[in-house]
Design a protein around this motif. Structure first.
Motif, PDB file in Angstrom:
ATOM      1  N   PHE A 125      39.747  27.984   0.303  1.00 62.32           N
ATOM      2  CA  PHE A 125      41.077  28.002   0.923  1.00 62.32           C
ATOM      3  C   PHE A 125      42.014  26.963   0.310  1.00 62.32           C
ATOM      4  O   PHE A 125      43.237  27.127   0.366  1.00 62.32           O
ATOM      5  CB  PHE A 125      40.953  27.795   2.432  1.00 62.32           C
ATOM      6  CG  PHE A 125      40.263  28.938   3.122  1.00 62.32           C
ATOM      7  CD1 PHE A 125      40.879  30.182   3.203  1.00 62.32           C
ATOM      8  CD2 PHE A 125      38.997  28.783   3.667  1.00 62.32           C
ATOM      9  CE1 PHE A 125      40.230  31.241   3.824  1.00 62.32           C
ATOM     10  CE2 PHE A 125      38.353  29.841   4.289  1.00 62.32           C
ATOM     11  CZ  PHE A 125      38.968  31.079   4.366  1.00 62.32           C
ATOM     12  N   GLU A 126      41.452  25.904  -0.275  1.00 61.11           N
ATOM     13  CA  GLU A 126      42.288  24.905  -0.929  1.00 61.11           C
ATOM     14  C   GLU A 126      42.912  25.460  -2.209  1.00 61.11           C
ATOM     15  O   GLU A 126      43.938  24.974  -2.679  1.00 61.11           O
ATOM     16  CB  GLU A 126      41.458  23.653  -1.256  1.00 61.11           C
ATOM     17  CG  GLU A 126      41.328  22.687  -0.096  1.00 61.11           C
ATOM     18  CD  GLU A 126      42.695  22.208   0.395  1.00 61.11           C
ATOM     19  OE1 GLU A 126      43.539  21.859  -0.443  1.00 61.11           O
ATOM     20  OE2 GLU A 126      42.908  22.218   1.622  1.00 61.11           O
ATOM     21  N   GLN A 127      42.291  26.485  -2.761  1.00 62.81           N
ATOM     22  CA  GLN A 127      42.795  27.047  -4.011  1.00 62.81           C
ATOM     23  C   GLN A 127      43.571  28.356  -3.805  1.00 62.81           C
ATOM     24  O   GLN A 127      44.567  28.604  -4.485  1.00 62.81           O
ATOM     25  CB  GLN A 127      41.617  27.306  -4.964  1.00 62.81           C
ATOM     26  CG  GLN A 127      40.823  26.047  -5.315  1.00 62.81           C
ATOM     27  CD  GLN A 127      39.635  26.359  -6.200  1.00 62.81           C
ATOM     28  OE1 GLN A 127      39.798  26.775  -7.351  1.00 62.81           O
ATOM     29  NE2 GLN A 127      38.428  26.152  -5.671  1.00 62.81           N
ATOM     30  N   VAL A 128      43.119  29.174  -2.858  1.00 65.00           N
ATOM     31  CA  VAL A 128      43.655  30.527  -2.775  1.00 65.00           C
ATOM     32  C   VAL A 128      45.105  30.566  -2.301  1.00 65.00           C
ATOM     33  O   VAL A 128      45.863  31.472  -2.665  1.00 65.00           O
ATOM     34  CB  VAL A 128      42.760  31.406  -1.870  1.00 65.00           C
ATOM     35  CG1 VAL A 128      42.961  31.075  -0.402  1.00 65.00           C
ATOM     36  CG2 VAL A 128      43.023  32.892  -2.133  1.00 65.00           C
ATOM     37  N   TRP A 129      45.540  29.567  -1.507  1.00 66.96           N
ATOM     38  CA  TRP A 129      46.919  29.637  -1.011  1.00 66.96           C
ATOM     39  C   TRP A 129      47.945  29.451  -2.130  1.00 66.96           C
ATOM     40  O   TRP A 129      49.111  29.813  -1.993  1.00 66.96           O
ATOM     41  CB  TRP A 129      47.149  28.626   0.114  1.00 66.96           C
ATOM     42  CG  TRP A 129      47.131  27.170  -0.299  1.00 66.96           C
ATOM     43  CD1 TRP A 129      46.064  26.330  -0.268  1.00 66.96           C
ATOM     44  CD2 TRP A 129      48.238  26.389  -0.767  1.00 66.96           C
ATOM     45  NE1 TRP A 129      46.407  25.075  -0.696  1.00 66.96           N
ATOM     46  CE2 TRP A 129      47.751  25.083  -1.000  1.00 66.96           C
ATOM     47  CE3 TRP A 129      49.575  26.646  -1.015  1.00 66.96           C
ATOM     48  CZ2 TRP A 129      48.561  24.047  -1.468  1.00 66.96           C
ATOM     49  CZ3 TRP A 129      50.396  25.626  -1.475  1.00 66.96           C
ATOM     50  CH2 TRP A 129      49.886  24.337  -1.700  1.00 66.96           C
ATOM     51  N   ARG A 130      47.493  28.937  -3.273  1.00 62.31           N
ATOM     52  CA  ARG A 130      48.386  28.734  -4.407  1.00 62.31           C
ATOM     53  C   ARG A 130      48.508  29.986  -5.301  1.00 62.31           C
ATOM     54  O   ARG A 130      49.291  29.994  -6.255  1.00 62.31           O
ATOM     55  CB  ARG A 130      47.893  27.567  -5.272  1.00 62.31           C
ATOM     56  CG  ARG A 130      47.871  26.211  -4.581  1.00 62.31           C
ATOM     57  CD  ARG A 130      47.367  25.128  -5.534  1.00 62.31           C
ATOM     58  NE  ARG A 130      47.482  23.792  -4.968  1.00 62.31           N
ATOM     59  CZ  ARG A 130      46.560  23.222  -4.191  1.00 62.31           C
ATOM     60  NH1 ARG A 130      45.450  23.895  -3.893  1.00 62.31           N
ATOM     61  NH2 ARG A 130      46.737  21.998  -3.729  1.00 62.31           N
ATOM     62  N   VAL A 131      47.740  31.018  -4.999  1.00 61.58           N
ATOM     63  CA  VAL A 131      47.734  32.220  -5.842  1.00 61.58           C
ATOM     64  C   VAL A 131      49.107  32.892  -5.810  1.00 61.58           C
ATOM     65  O   VAL A 131      49.682  33.135  -4.738  1.00 61.58           O
ATOM     66  CB  VAL A 131      46.648  33.210  -5.365  1.00 61.58           C
ATOM     67  CG1 VAL A 131      46.786  34.551  -6.086  1.00 61.58           C
ATOM     68  CG2 VAL A 131      45.269  32.622  -5.602  1.00 61.58           C
TER      69      VAL A 131
ATOM     70  N   ALA B 171      49.762  35.267   1.564  1.00 58.36           N
ATOM     71  CA  ALA B 171      49.873  34.825   2.957  1.00 58.36           C
ATOM     72  C   ALA B 171      49.346  35.891   3.912  1.00 58.36           C
ATOM     73  O   ALA B 171      48.648  35.586   4.884  1.00 58.36           O
ATOM     74  CB  ALA B 171      51.321  34.477   3.282  1.00 58.36           C
ATOM     75  N   TYR B 172      49.664  37.130   3.634  1.00 59.79           N
ATOM     76  CA  TYR B 172      49.215  38.246   4.480  1.00 59.79           C
ATOM     77  C   TYR B 172      47.685  38.316   4.520  1.00 59.79           C
ATOM     78  O   TYR B 172      47.077  38.485   5.590  1.00 59.79           O
ATOM     79  CB  TYR B 172      49.807  39.542   3.928  1.00 59.79           C
ATOM     80  CG  TYR B 172      49.219  40.811   4.478  1.00 59.79           C
ATOM     81  CD1 TYR B 172      49.425  41.188   5.802  1.00 59.79           C
ATOM     82  CD2 TYR B 172      48.454  41.650   3.661  1.00 59.79           C
ATOM     83  CE1 TYR B 172      48.884  42.370   6.291  1.00 59.79           C
ATOM     84  CE2 TYR B 172      47.913  42.827   4.140  1.00 59.79           C
ATOM     85  CZ  TYR B 172      48.132  43.179   5.454  1.00 59.79           C
ATOM     86  OH  TYR B 172      47.594  44.344   5.949  1.00 59.79           O
TER      87      TYR B 172
ATOM     88  N   LYS C  74      45.474  27.683   8.269  1.00 56.57           N
ATOM     89  CA  LYS C  74      46.215  26.584   7.642  1.00 56.57           C
ATOM     90  C   LYS C  74      46.692  26.978   6.237  1.00 56.57           C
ATOM     91  O   LYS C  74      47.829  26.707   5.844  1.00 56.57           O
ATOM     92  CB  LYS C  74      45.335  25.340   7.550  1.00 56.57           C
ATOM     93  CG  LYS C  74      45.065  24.662   8.894  1.00 56.57           C
ATOM     94  CD  LYS C  74      44.191  23.428   8.679  1.00 56.57           C
ATOM     95  CE  LYS C  74      43.942  22.700   9.989  1.00 56.57           C
ATOM     96  NZ  LYS C  74      43.060  21.505   9.804  1.00 56.57           N
ATOM     97  N   ALA C  75      45.806  27.621   5.492  1.00 58.59           N
ATOM     98  CA  ALA C  75      46.153  28.044   4.140  1.00 58.59           C
ATOM     99  C   ALA C  75      47.268  29.089   4.165  1.00 58.59           C
ATOM    100  O   ALA C  75      48.144  29.099   3.292  1.00 58.59           O
ATOM    101  CB  ALA C  75      44.917  28.605   3.432  1.00 58.59           C
ATOM    102  N   ALA C  76      47.245  29.969   5.171  1.00 58.95           N
ATOM    103  CA  ALA C  76      48.296  30.983   5.299  1.00 58.95           C
ATOM    104  C   ALA C  76      49.651  30.318   5.533  1.00 58.95           C
ATOM    105  O   ALA C  76      50.674  30.743   4.970  1.00 58.95           O
ATOM    106  CB  ALA C  76      47.966  31.933   6.443  1.00 58.95           C
ATOM    107  N   PHE C  77      49.656  29.254   6.359  1.00 59.12           N
ATOM    108  CA  PHE C  77      50.911  28.536   6.617  1.00 59.12           C
ATOM    109  C   PHE C  77      51.445  27.917   5.323  1.00 59.12           C
ATOM    110  O   PHE C  77      52.648  27.975   5.022  1.00 59.12           O
ATOM    111  CB  PHE C  77      50.679  27.450   7.665  1.00 59.12           C
ATOM    112  CG  PHE C  77      51.893  26.630   7.957  1.00 59.12           C
ATOM    113  CD1 PHE C  77      52.903  27.121   8.771  1.00 59.12           C
ATOM    114  CD2 PHE C  77      52.033  25.364   7.386  1.00 59.12           C
ATOM    115  CE1 PHE C  77      54.036  26.355   9.026  1.00 59.12           C
ATOM    116  CE2 PHE C  77      53.155  24.607   7.626  1.00 59.12           C
ATOM    117  CZ  PHE C  77      54.171  25.102   8.461  1.00 59.12           C
TER     118      PHE C  77
END
Length: 498
Positions: free
Chosen positions: A455-461, A467-468, A488-491
């Motif tokens: 999750f620390e990496q995927v939100w930057r994709v 986000a969805y 949190k990562a979605a936010f």
């Protein structure tokens, strides 16, 4: 067709027009109409409205090879004649109105129509057009009340009291159209009846029982029972034109229910109760024939309903194909893709599909999934086109999956950014194709277990659906801690996109 069918109809698989035309020509009522059209000649006399003179009905029945001793033979001849006239197989000249001088009645004449030549010399589409016209006549007749009801509704002057009859022609036509639309949907839907028959109680209940209703009330069950009896009569009329195969309601069953004073005997779906499951066929069973599927679909298309058929995209481009099959159930999508591929050289088709799979719109992930499914059975001829997109940020992951599955060596490993991009794209496509299935949480759990710091990496994709997808993982991930991290990562992803 004015009924309002399901908003997104699955595609139907139909035989060729030639096969359907052969089915139309052997449909008993249509075949009789053709025979009477050929029989019509100088000695044929018709009344006002184009009906055969009553004293000619026995002769017409004989021309059809019907048993003269059968009291229904004139009725069959009259029905076939009406179809022949309405479809243009016969041309009639009606008599002038009776002068009232008490002389001999005036008759009109009938001759074979120009369209009769299409039966033997026309294209399959011409025959099917004639059959559709015949179907319109039969459907109109089926919506008319039974003779006993008409007799009961006669007033003192011998006129039909329509208020007492409670018959609205448009309402009756709409009801029958709605029934046929529901039967069509039950036939073509994945997991539906398919080629099997549908119990009449289920079909009647689909028109009467509201979706949100739990156990139907006695009043609703009585409506279902009334609808079953009406449909029983209507399907008996529709079977001879080849629209349906029908097993009527068992008359002995009706007598039994009358004796018991229990005409309901239905469960929440309007059908027989659990103790009667083994006898469900006694309540009537109906299925649309291939010709019937063609006919109902043609009426829906005429009414502006989108009712696709497998194979109609064969001459369309890859972009139209992928957009369309993205809305199809899996089996129908694969069948459509196979027909599309059959008419093209494989290398050209692969390149065209890959080009159509690009995009950052909402439907793009599902297009790529369908593209991947389409290319799964492709052989070595597809390899050059796949290698050509290895560095493409949107298609490189798809290409590597295909090459790995086909045992191709020397393929460079994807970098981390491509792995995470493909992960987001795959989950977005699965959500679009099947929604939040039971299997999806397991896939999510596997992904997070095999990628430390997922999750620390995927939100930057840099993917429009990041986000969805993370919001969906926040809802569906079976691990509470991972679920919280996903939210949190979605936010963060939403903030980054903003």
């Amino acid at each position: 067709m004015s009924a309002e069918p399901h908003p997104t109809l699955p595609p139907v698989r139909l035989p060729s027009d030639a096969e359907l035309a052969r089915d139309a020509l052997v449909a008993p009522l249509f075949a009789r109409a053709v025979r009477l059209a050929r029989w019509a000649g100088p000695a044929t006399r018709v009344d006002v409205g184009g009906e055969l003179a009553s004293d000619q009905l026995p002769e017409a029945a004989e021309a059809l090879g019907l048993d003269a001793a059968d009291e229904d033979a004139p009725v069959y001849a009259s029905q076939a004649w009406r179809v022949a006239v309405d479809t243009g197989l016969v041309d009639v000249t009606e008599p002038e109105e009776d002068s009232g001088d008490g002389g001999e009645p005036e008759y009109g004449t009938a001759t074979p129509g120009e369209d009769l030549a299409l039966v033997a010399g026309g294209a399959p589409g011409d025959v099917l057009d004639l059959w559709l016209a015949a179907l319109d006549t039969v459907l109109a007749d089926a919506a008319v009340p039974e003779l006993d009801d008409l007799v009961d509704a006669l007033d003192a002057g011998g006129e039909i009291d329509f208020d007492r009859l409670d018959w609205n022609p448009q309402r009756e036509a709409d009801f029958l159209d709605g029934v046929l639309a529901n039967l069509y949907l039950l036939t073509v839907a994945e997991g539906g009846a398919g080629e099997g028959p549908v119990p009449l109680p289920v079909l009647a209940a689909s028109m009467i029982v509201p979706d949100e209703m739990g156990d139907p009330t006695d009043a609703v069950l009585e409506q279902v029972s009334d609808a079953m009896m009406r449909l029983d009569d209507q399907f008996r009329q529709l079977e001879p034109i080849g629209l349906v195969e029908y097993r009527p309601v068992d008359e002995a069953l009706l007598a039994e229910e009358d004796d018991l004073g229990d005409a309901g005997a239905a469960d929440s779906s309007g059908g027989p109760g659990p103790e009667d499951d083994e006898d469900v066929s006694r309540y009537g069973m109906v299925r649309l024939t291939p010709l019937g599927l063609y006919g109902v679909r043609a009426r829906m298309l005429e009414a502006g309903v989108e009712a696709p058929a497998v194979g109609e995209l064969a001459d369309k481009g890859a972009e139209a194909l992928l957009d369309a099959v993205s809305r199809y159930p899996g089996g129908a999508a694969q069948a459509e893709i196979e027909q599309w591929l059959a008419g093209r050289s494989l290398p050209d088709a692969v390149a065209e599909l890959l080009a159509a799979a690009r995009g950052d719109d909402e439907g793009a992930p599902l297009r790529r999934l369908r593209c991947q499914q389409a290319l799964a059975p492709a052989g070595p001829e597809a390899e050059p086109a796949m290698r050509a997109v290895l560095d493409d940020p949107e298609l490189g992951g798809l290409a590597r999956v295909w090459l790995a599955e086909h045992g191709v060596t020397g393929v460079p490993a994807p970098d981390g950014a491509m792995v995470f991009w493909l992960t987001v794209d795959t989950i977005a496509a699965q959500l679009a194709a099947d929604g939040e299935t039971e299997e999806l949480p397991q896939l999510m759990s596997s992904l997070t277990e095999h990628h430390a710091g997922f999750f620390e990496q995927v939100w930057r994709v840099d993917h429009p659906s990041t986000a969805y997808v993370l919001e969906a993982m926040g809802r569906l991930h079976p691990d509470k801690k991972a679920s919280k991290e996903a939210r949190k990562a979605a936010f963060k992803a939403r903030s980054r996109q903003a």
